[in-house]
Every structure is written in C-alpha cells, then in structure tokens.
Design an enzyme around this catalytic site. Structure first.
Site, mmCIF file in Angstrom:
data_model
loop_
_atom_site.group_PDB
_atom_site.id
_atom_site.type_symbol
_atom_site.label_atom_id
_atom_site.label_comp_id
_atom_site.label_asym_id
_atom_site.label_seq_id
_atom_site.Cartn_x
_atom_site.Cartn_y
_atom_site.Cartn_z
ATOM 1 N N LYS A 176 0.838 -1.195 0.000
ATOM 2 C CA LYS A 176 0.000 0.000 0.000
ATOM 3 C C LYS A 176 0.879 1.252 0.000
ATOM 4 O O LYS A 176 1.733 1.422 0.862
ATOM 5 C CB LYS A 176 -0.922 -0.018 1.215
ATOM 6 C CG LYS A 176 -1.880 -1.214 1.213
ATOM 7 C CD LYS A 176 -2.659 -1.342 2.497
ATOM 8 C CE LYS A 176 -1.767 -1.698 3.675
ATOM 9 N NZ LYS A 176 -2.544 -2.006 4.891
ATOM 10 N N THR A 211 -8.008 8.638 9.015
ATOM 11 C CA THR A 211 -7.526 7.425 8.344
ATOM 12 C C THR A 211 -7.271 6.254 9.298
ATOM 13 O O THR A 211 -6.648 5.273 8.922
ATOM 14 C CB THR A 211 -6.216 7.734 7.588
ATOM 15 O OG1 THR A 211 -5.260 8.279 8.515
ATOM 16 C CG2 THR A 211 -6.457 8.719 6.462
ATOM 17 N N GLY A 213 -7.553 2.925 10.942
ATOM 18 C CA GLY A 213 -8.158 1.649 10.579
ATOM 19 C C GLY A 213 -8.224 1.364 9.093
ATOM 20 O O GLY A 213 -8.890 0.410 8.672
ATOM 21 N N THR A 214 -7.501 2.153 8.286
ATOM 22 C CA THR A 214 -7.567 1.934 6.834
ATOM 23 C C THR A 214 -7.044 0.550 6.451
ATOM 24 O O THR A 214 -7.638 -0.144 5.624
ATOM 25 C CB THR A 214 -6.786 3.010 6.067
ATOM 26 O OG1 THR A 214 -5.451 3.091 6.590
ATOM 27 C CG2 THR A 214 -7.442 4.365 6.188
ATOM 28 N N GLY A 215 -5.924 0.148 7.036
ATOM 29 C CA GLY A 215 -5.352 -1.161 6.703
ATOM 30 C C GLY A 215 -6.246 -2.310 7.124
ATOM 31 O O GLY A 215 -6.420 -3.286 6.383
ATOM 32 N N CYS A 216 -6.830 -2.183 8.310
ATOM 33 C CA CYS A 216 -7.754 -3.212 8.801
ATOM 34 C C CYS A 216 -8.957 -3.331 7.873
ATOM 35 O O CYS A 216 -9.379 -4.426 7.494
ATOM 36 C CB CYS A 216 -8.229 -2.870 10.207
ATOM 37 S SG CYS A 216 -6.927 -2.662 11.441
#
Length: 272
Positions: A176, A211, A213-216
């Site tokens: 990412k 932003t 928690g974007t990866g989760c």
C-alpha cells in the site's frame, strides 16, 4: 447448511471502534458477510493514541479458534494485530489445524500514533511462521520495509520488496503506497504482485487525518469478498474502491486520527 457467507477476523480489539476487530466486523457487515472473531489483545485507545494493551491468554485464543472451527463454515479469514512471538506461534499452529479458507495477512506492526503493536522479537516469527501460510499479505510502506529492509518509493522498489515477501512464502503481495513521501502527487497507488501478473490500484489522494483503521478495513473487505466467492483480483479491486470511499467521506469523529467511514461505499452501491 446456511448459504450466508462467513468470515473470521483474528486481531486485537480497538475500544475506539475504528480499527481492529471492530473495523473488521463493520466491514464484513457492510459487505453482507457474517463475521466471527478471535480476539488476541484488548487495547485502550481512541483517535489520539493507544494507552494500554492487554494480551489475551494463549489458551483463550486457542479456545476461540476451536469454537469457531467447530460450528461455523469459514471461507476466508484475516489476521491483524498479534503483538508477540508467542501469540504468532499460537495462531500459526491453529491455522495449520483448522481449515478457514483464504488467508489474508495484515501485518500490523505500528499504530497511527507511532506505538509499537508488535514486539521486536516477534518480527522473525511473523516472517517464518505466518507469512509462509498466507495467500495475501497487505503491508503498508513502513511494514514492508520492516519485513524486507527495502526502502520503497516507487513500483520498482515495491517489486523488489514483494519478491522478497514471496520468497518468504506469501503468494500475493499488496504494498500500500499511502505513505509515499510525495505530497505533490494527486494519485495514491497500491502495487499488487501475484504469481502470474502485477497491477496497480489507483485512487485520488484525499487530504485528511481521518484514516484510522484503513489497513484493517482494506484487508477485511478483501476477506469478505473472498468469503462470498469472488476471485482474488475482483476482491482486491473492490476493496480499493471500498477504502477509497471510506477515506474520502470522513466522519470527523474525535480530535486525532479519526476512523474511516465504513458505510460510505454502501451508500453509493446498494448491491452488497
């Protein structure tokens, strides 16, 4: 036998509701998937930081995963925050024991506020015990560097890091690019490397601090789509659209790094 798609999240609990187990369940629900969980840690956090972490006993993690395996038809699962080498080993052993379908690994290592969420001695265990088992791994740039020791600033360097992660055993690598140090770019890119092809996911860069928690959320959306029977590429592409909508329609909750908007995508696309 129920025809409802079922998925599993193995991760930490976020009291602020924006990341971890809470973000995963919200994402599963928005994508029409029934979510189950195995909680690895309880954190005290909000949009301004992480203030306490309580590790769940290994026996309790094992019991949660056995309970899920005994009674649910899990077609895909994701792993997020594990915290320690002992928990990584515990989860890896359970994954080998139970058939939970597609495995999406989000290597959670550092919080938005800079708090370490993975003990230093656990990185080796992550590389040796979990990465070889996963179908998809979704590191951001700092995580990819921590795992490969490669500085990433473009697709060429991302390819080198992805190859190294694939040599560790990961089948598909999604790096990412949101942390790319290029403030003048209007486009945010993620790079996807499968065993057969590579492609880029692009979205308009949205200037916001909302932003958390974007990866989760991104990895949970991939997991949900796989649980529903979508192809890997379809799942990844939809997840990019899902998280882009979640970021670009902020809720403006809290005074720090606020949570993304988990229902933003569903508002524009009622066909979940």
């Amino acid at each position: 036998m129920s025809k409802v798609a079922q998925a599993l999240s193995i991760a930490g609990s976020d009291s602020g509701g924006g990341a971890g187990i809470q973000a995963d369940l919200k994402t599963f629900q928005e994508r029409g998937v029934f979510g189950t969980t195995a909680i690895t840690a309880i954190t005290a956090q909000n949009t301004t930081g992480v203030f306490d972490i309580h590790q769940i006993p290994l026996e309790t993690i094992q019991s949660q995963l056995k309970a899920i395996a005994d009674d649910f038809d899990i077609k895909a699962f994701k792993v997020g925050m594990l915290g320690s080498q002992e928990v990584i080993t515990c989860v890896a052993n359970c994954i080998k024991k139970y058939d939970f379908g597609y495995f999406v690994l989000d290597p959670v290592m550092i919080s938005k506020g800079g708090v370490a969420l993975l003990q230093e001695n656990a990185t080796k265990a992550l590389k040796e015990e979990l990465i070889p088992l996963c179908d998809i791994i979704t590191p951001n740039l700092p995580e990819a560097k921590a795992l490969t020791n490669i500085d990433i600033n473009d697709k060429q360097s991302a390819r080198k890091a992805a190859l190294k992660l694939q040599e560790m055993g990961a089948k598909i690598v999604i790096i990412k690019g949101g942390h790319t140090d290029n403030s003048t770019s209007e486009i945010c890119e993620d790079w996807v490397f499968t065993q057969d092809e590579e492609f880029t996911l692009s979205a308009v860069r949205f200037d916001t601090v909302q932003t958390h928690g974007t990866g989760c959320t991104f990895s949970a959306c991939i997991t949900a789509q796989l649980a529903k029977g979508n192809s890997i590429k379809e799942s990844i592409v939809l997840a990019k659209d899902f998280i882009s909508a979640a970021i670009s329609n902020p809720l403006n909750i809290g005074s720090g790094h606020g949570p993304t908007n988990h229902w933003a995508y569903s508002l524009k696309d009622k066909n979940v």
